[in-house]
Scaffold this active site. Sequence first.
Site, PDB file in Angstrom:
ATOM      1  N   ASP A 131      -6.733 -11.092  19.599  1.00 32.84           N
ATOM      2  CA  ASP A 131      -6.553 -12.461  19.106  1.00 32.84           C
ATOM      3  C   ASP A 131      -5.598 -12.552  17.929  1.00 32.84           C
ATOM      4  OD1 ASP A 131      -8.590 -11.071  17.713  1.00 32.84           O
ATOM      5  OD2 ASP A 131      -9.461 -12.935  16.947  1.00 32.84           O
ATOM      6  N   HIS A 132      -5.205 -11.406  17.364  1.00 34.07           N
ATOM      7  CA  HIS A 132      -4.327 -11.427  16.194  1.00 34.07           C
ATOM      8  C   HIS A 132      -2.881 -11.015  16.487  1.00 34.07           C
ATOM      9  CE1 HIS A 132      -7.316 -12.149  12.912  1.00 34.07           C
ATOM     10  NE2 HIS A 132      -8.121 -11.862  13.936  1.00 34.07           N
ATOM     11  N   HIS A 180     -13.430  -3.502   8.683  1.00 35.43           N
ATOM     12  CA  HIS A 180     -13.536  -4.137   9.993  1.00 35.43           C
ATOM     13  C   HIS A 180     -13.901  -3.058  11.014  1.00 35.43           C
ATOM     14  CE1 HIS A 180     -13.161  -7.343  12.778  1.00 35.43           C
ATOM     15  NE2 HIS A 180     -12.013  -6.965  13.323  1.00 35.43           N
ATOM     16  N   HIS A 211      -4.386  -6.561  11.962  1.00 32.17           N
ATOM     17  CA  HIS A 211      -4.981  -5.524  12.807  1.00 32.17           C
ATOM     18  C   HIS A 211      -4.659  -5.842  14.260  1.00 32.17           C
ATOM     19  CE1 HIS A 211      -7.977  -8.709  12.945  1.00 32.17           C
ATOM     20  NE2 HIS A 211      -8.579  -8.095  13.962  1.00 32.17           N
ATOM     21  N   ASP A 221      -9.361 -10.099   9.444  1.00 28.37           N
ATOM     22  CA  ASP A 221     -10.786  -9.920   9.736  1.00 28.37           C
ATOM     23  C   ASP A 221     -11.376  -8.813   8.868  1.00 28.37           C
ATOM     24  OD1 ASP A 221     -10.171 -11.709  11.670  1.00 28.37           O
ATOM     25  OD2 ASP A 221     -10.798 -10.482  13.372  1.00 28.37           O
ATOM     26  N   HIS A 254      -6.532  -6.263  17.079  1.00 27.34           N
ATOM     27  CA  HIS A 254      -7.389  -6.932  18.038  1.00 27.34           C
ATOM     28  C   HIS A 254      -6.554  -8.019  18.714  1.00 27.34           C
ATOM     29  CE1 HIS A 254     -11.616  -5.692  16.445  1.00 27.34           C
ATOM     30  NE2 HIS A 254     -11.296  -5.026  17.541  1.00 27.34           N
TER      31      HIS A 254
END
Length: 310
Positions: free
Chosen positions: A68-69, A141, A64, A209, A66
Site C-alpha cells: 500500500d506504500h 514495524h 517501507h 507505518d 508494504h
Amino acid sequence: MASNIRIIFLGTGGSMPKPGRALPAVAVQVDDILNLFDCGEGTQKQFMKSGVSFMSLKNIFISHFHADHFLGLPGLLNSLAFLGRTDDLNIFGPPGAPTFIRNAVNLGYSRITYNINVYTVTPGMAYDFGKFTVRSLANDHTVPSVTYSLQEKDLVKIDRHKVDEAGFPVYRLEELRNEGSVTIAGKKYELKDMAEGIKRGRKIVYTGDTRPVKDMPEFARYADVLIHDTTMDSSMEPTVNEYGHTSSRQAAEIALEASVKKLFLFHYSSRYNDLNILLEDARSIFPESFLSHELLAYDVSKPEGIVKMS
C-alpha cells in the site's frame, strides 16, 4: 527569504483504498522542489486531481515496502517516461530499495527515458538538498521501515546597517551566508558580525507505518507538522500495536511530548467510515490534532521572530 512550503495529502488510507480515501502518498513542495513521501496505488491520478504536476518531482521517499506504500510507483514512473521526462529522479527507501525499485521499473514492457537514482536509507542518515535536509529514524514495524523529517535550513537575517558600516560589498552577501566568513584585501568579514539573527527553519515529520517509538518525540521535537500513523482508535490498541501501527491516542501522546505545533492523523484503517472517532481520541490528549484527508493542501506558516546567533 524563507521558502514557500506546502503539504498536499494525496492519499491517507491504509492497507486498502476506499472511495474518497486513496492509499498513502504525501507531496511536500519546497519552492520549486517537489518531494513525495510514499507512493500508494493510484498516486499519479491523485496528483492529477490535486493540480500539482508530477513531472516536477525531484525526490521520492518510501517509508517501507508494504504494497500500500509503493505500488503506485510502476504507473507513476511509466507515465513520467510517456510524457518525455529526461531529468534524473531520486528514490530513497529502507534496505531492499534497489531490488524493489528495479522490479517496479521492469514490470511489463516498460521503457524508462530518464535516470533513476536509488538510495538505500540507513536509519540515522541525512541528505542535504540545499534548502532543506531530510533525516531518517528507524521505525518499529513488521518490516524494515523508516520515519523521515524534512528540515528547512535556518535563515540568517542580514542587518544592512551593519553591512554598510563594515563596508562589505552587497554582491558578496550570498557568499558570506554560504561560507560564514569572507576575506577581502586581507580583511576577514564574519557572518555573525553582520547578522541580525536567525529565523529557525520549519520541520515536517512523516512516520509511515510504525508502533510508538521511544525516540520519536526527540526526533519530532518542535516540528511544525507531525504526520503520524493513526491507524485505529485507542480501544483497538492491542490489535493495532500487534500489527505494527499506532493508535490515535498514542500518536497524540507523542505529539504532546515532542511539543509539535500540529499533528495530522494519517493511515486510517478502512474499518472507519467516521474519522471523528480518531480525531476525538487524539484531541483528548493533544488539542492541535487534525484529520488529513484526500487532496487537503496545507501551507506551513513562515517562521516568526528572530533568534540571536551564538
